[in-house]
Design a protein around this motif. Structure first.
Motif, mmCIF file in Angstrom:
data_model
loop_
_atom_site.group_PDB
_atom_site.id
_atom_site.type_symbol
_atom_site.label_atom_id
_atom_site.label_comp_id
_atom_site.label_asym_id
_atom_site.label_seq_id
_atom_site.Cartn_x
_atom_site.Cartn_y
_atom_site.Cartn_z
ATOM 1 N N LEU A 41 2.052 -11.806 -4.655
ATOM 2 C CA LEU A 41 2.684 -10.503 -4.864
ATOM 3 C C LEU A 41 3.118 -9.903 -3.523
ATOM 4 O O LEU A 41 4.257 -9.442 -3.372
ATOM 5 C CB LEU A 41 1.703 -9.555 -5.567
ATOM 6 C CG LEU A 41 2.214 -8.150 -5.857
ATOM 7 C CD1 LEU A 41 3.209 -8.178 -7.009
ATOM 8 C CD2 LEU A 41 1.040 -7.242 -6.208
ATOM 9 N N PHE A 42 2.244 -9.921 -2.551
ATOM 10 C CA PHE A 42 2.547 -9.362 -1.233
ATOM 11 C C PHE A 42 3.682 -10.135 -0.563
ATOM 12 O O PHE A 42 4.560 -9.537 0.068
ATOM 13 C CB PHE A 42 1.292 -9.369 -0.360
ATOM 14 C CG PHE A 42 1.448 -8.646 0.938
ATOM 15 C CD1 PHE A 42 1.535 -7.257 0.968
ATOM 16 C CD2 PHE A 42 1.496 -9.332 2.133
ATOM 17 C CE1 PHE A 42 1.679 -6.574 2.179
ATOM 18 C CE2 PHE A 42 1.634 -8.662 3.342
ATOM 19 C CZ PHE A 42 1.726 -7.278 3.363
ATOM 20 N N SER A 43 3.672 -11.436 -0.710
ATOM 21 C CA SER A 43 4.747 -12.256 -0.154
ATOM 22 C C SER A 43 6.087 -11.882 -0.779
ATOM 23 O O SER A 43 7.086 -11.744 -0.074
ATOM 24 C CB SER A 43 4.444 -13.745 -0.396
ATOM 25 O OG SER A 43 5.490 -14.542 0.102
ATOM 26 N N GLY A 44 6.096 -11.713 -2.090
ATOM 27 C CA GLY A 44 7.322 -11.292 -2.765
ATOM 28 C C GLY A 44 7.794 -9.942 -2.274
ATOM 29 O O GLY A 44 8.998 -9.722 -2.075
ATOM 30 N N PHE A 45 6.873 -9.027 -2.057
ATOM 31 C CA PHE A 45 7.208 -7.690 -1.566
ATOM 32 C C PHE A 45 7.730 -7.748 -0.131
ATOM 33 O O PHE A 45 8.776 -7.184 0.187
ATOM 34 C CB PHE A 45 5.979 -6.782 -1.651
ATOM 35 C CG PHE A 45 6.159 -5.444 -0.986
ATOM 36 C CD1 PHE A 45 6.985 -4.489 -1.546
ATOM 37 C CD2 PHE A 45 5.495 -5.159 0.197
ATOM 38 C CE1 PHE A 45 7.154 -3.248 -0.929
ATOM 39 C CE2 PHE A 45 5.653 -3.927 0.813
ATOM 40 C CZ PHE A 45 6.494 -2.965 0.246
ATOM 41 N N MET A 46 7.011 -8.423 0.737
ATOM 42 C CA MET A 46 7.363 -8.441 2.159
ATOM 43 C C MET A 46 8.642 -9.209 2.455
ATOM 44 O O MET A 46 9.381 -8.853 3.365
ATOM 45 C CB MET A 46 6.217 -9.038 2.990
ATOM 46 C CG MET A 46 5.026 -8.127 3.125
ATOM 47 S SD MET A 46 5.406 -6.528 3.875
ATOM 48 C CE MET A 46 5.998 -6.998 5.467
ATOM 49 N N PHE A 47 8.869 -10.265 1.721
ATOM 50 C CA PHE A 47 10.014 -11.134 2.005
ATOM 51 C C PHE A 47 11.076 -11.055 0.917
ATOM 52 O O PHE A 47 11.786 -12.021 0.665
ATOM 53 C CB PHE A 47 9.543 -12.578 2.197
ATOM 54 C CG PHE A 47 8.471 -12.730 3.234
ATOM 55 C CD1 PHE A 47 8.694 -12.379 4.561
ATOM 56 C CD2 PHE A 47 7.222 -13.204 2.886
ATOM 57 C CE1 PHE A 47 7.699 -12.502 5.514
ATOM 58 C CE2 PHE A 47 6.221 -13.340 3.834
ATOM 59 C CZ PHE A 47 6.461 -12.995 5.157
ATOM 60 N N ALA A 165 -6.469 -4.981 0.701
ATOM 61 C CA ALA A 165 -6.505 -5.284 2.140
ATOM 62 C C ALA A 165 -5.095 -5.543 2.679
ATOM 63 O O ALA A 165 -4.713 -5.010 3.726
ATOM 64 C CB ALA A 165 -7.404 -6.489 2.404
ATOM 65 N N LEU A 166 -4.301 -6.341 1.961
ATOM 66 C CA LEU A 166 -2.947 -6.659 2.429
ATOM 67 C C LEU A 166 -2.032 -5.439 2.419
ATOM 68 O O LEU A 166 -1.414 -5.100 3.435
ATOM 69 C CB LEU A 166 -2.340 -7.768 1.575
ATOM 70 C CG LEU A 166 -2.903 -9.164 1.787
ATOM 71 C CD1 LEU A 166 -2.422 -10.112 0.693
ATOM 72 C CD2 LEU A 166 -2.496 -9.688 3.152
ATOM 73 N N PHE A 167 -1.930 -4.793 1.267
ATOM 74 C CA PHE A 167 -1.040 -3.638 1.157
ATOM 75 C C PHE A 167 -1.559 -2.461 1.986
ATOM 76 O O PHE A 167 -0.777 -1.737 2.591
ATOM 77 C CB PHE A 167 -0.847 -3.229 -0.307
ATOM 78 C CG PHE A 167 0.115 -4.118 -1.036
ATOM 79 C CD1 PHE A 167 1.486 -3.928 -0.930
ATOM 80 C CD2 PHE A 167 -0.346 -5.145 -1.840
ATOM 81 C CE1 PHE A 167 2.381 -4.750 -1.605
ATOM 82 C CE2 PHE A 167 0.534 -5.971 -2.519
ATOM 83 C CZ PHE A 167 1.906 -5.774 -2.406
ATOM 84 N N GLY A 168 -2.880 -2.284 2.023
ATOM 85 C CA GLY A 168 -3.458 -1.220 2.835
ATOM 86 C C GLY A 168 -3.154 -1.418 4.308
ATOM 87 O O GLY A 168 -2.763 -0.475 5.009
ATOM 88 N N SER A 169 -3.309 -2.634 4.796
ATOM 89 C CA SER A 169 -2.985 -2.944 6.193
ATOM 90 C C SER A 169 -1.511 -2.696 6.473
ATOM 91 O O SER A 169 -1.143 -2.159 7.523
ATOM 92 C CB SER A 169 -3.324 -4.402 6.517
ATOM 93 O OG SER A 169 -4.693 -4.624 6.374
ATOM 94 N N TYR A 170 -0.673 -3.090 5.529
ATOM 95 C CA TYR A 170 0.770 -2.872 5.674
ATOM 96 C C TYR A 170 1.085 -1.380 5.784
ATOM 97 O O TYR A 170 1.829 -0.956 6.672
ATOM 98 C CB TYR A 170 1.519 -3.497 4.493
ATOM 99 C CG TYR A 170 2.965 -3.094 4.419
ATOM 100 C CD1 TYR A 170 3.902 -3.660 5.279
ATOM 101 C CD2 TYR A 170 3.405 -2.144 3.501
ATOM 102 C CE1 TYR A 170 5.235 -3.286 5.225
ATOM 103 C CE2 TYR A 170 4.737 -1.766 3.446
ATOM 104 C CZ TYR A 170 5.651 -2.351 4.306
ATOM 105 O OH TYR A 170 6.964 -1.968 4.244
#
Length: 186
Positions: A41-47, A165-170
């Motif tokens: 999910l995070f990969s799809g969002f970031m890229f 952790a991923l989205f929070g760090s972002y």
């Protein structure tokens, strides 16, 4: 550091995180706690601007862990073709969900993370059904999903922790960059 270099480093980090979390999960003996759907999910969002990279990141992480399992452990990394197809397909679906995310708020992000876990559960368990272990009937399909429910709580928990952790760090990094840009412009 250039924006593209940061994206490449982030992609490498996510691939390694996906592979490492699956490998560590196997040694913890807690089924499905690796946050692989959250990483997708995070990969799809970031890229989302580079869809090829967005989909490659979680698939490569999954593949590297599968290679590790196949070569260095008693756990089969490459099991039946149908199961592999559906598990990798579930990662593709979770990544696709992420490419549709805009700048979400906290509750929206939690909804997306839970959605990615749910999509992964539905698609990967359908692969188990397609293998025929519970028969090819409606009752077999229902049994497959009922049998998978105890594993879903670990999937959702791992994805929630990893996703937060991923989205929070972002979001924290984003806020720090905004503060830094504000100080520079003053």
């Amino acid at each position: 550091m250039k924006h593209n270099n940061i994206k490449v480093l982030l992609a490498i980090f996510l691939v390694l995180m996906a592979a490492t979390s699956r490998i560590m999960n196997a040694s913890l003996h807690v089924p499905n706690i690796a946050p692989i759907a959250a990483i997708s999910l995070f990969s799809g969002f970031m890229f989302s601007d580079n869809r090829r990279l967005a989909f490659l990141v979680p698939l490569l992480g999954q593949f590297l862990a599968d290679v590790y399992f196949q070569l260095f452990t008693a756990i089969p990394g490459f099991y039946d073709l149908a199961g592999q197809f559906f598990n990798y397909g579930a990662l593709i679906a979770a990544t696709a969900l992420g490419t549709g995310m805009k700048q979400p708020r906290a509750l929206t992000t939690l909804g997306y993370i839970f959605g990615a876990s749910t999509v992964f559960f539905i698609v990967s368990n359908f692969g188990f059904f397609a293998h025929g272990w519970n028969g090819y009937s409606f009752a077999g399909l229902v049994k497959t999903y009922v049998d998978g429910v105890p594993f879903f709580k670990y999937t959702a928990a791992g994805d929630m922790v990893g996703g937060i952790a991923l989205f929070g760090s972002y979001f924290i990094a984003q806020q720090l960059l905004v503060k830094k840009a504000t100080k520079v412009s003053i």
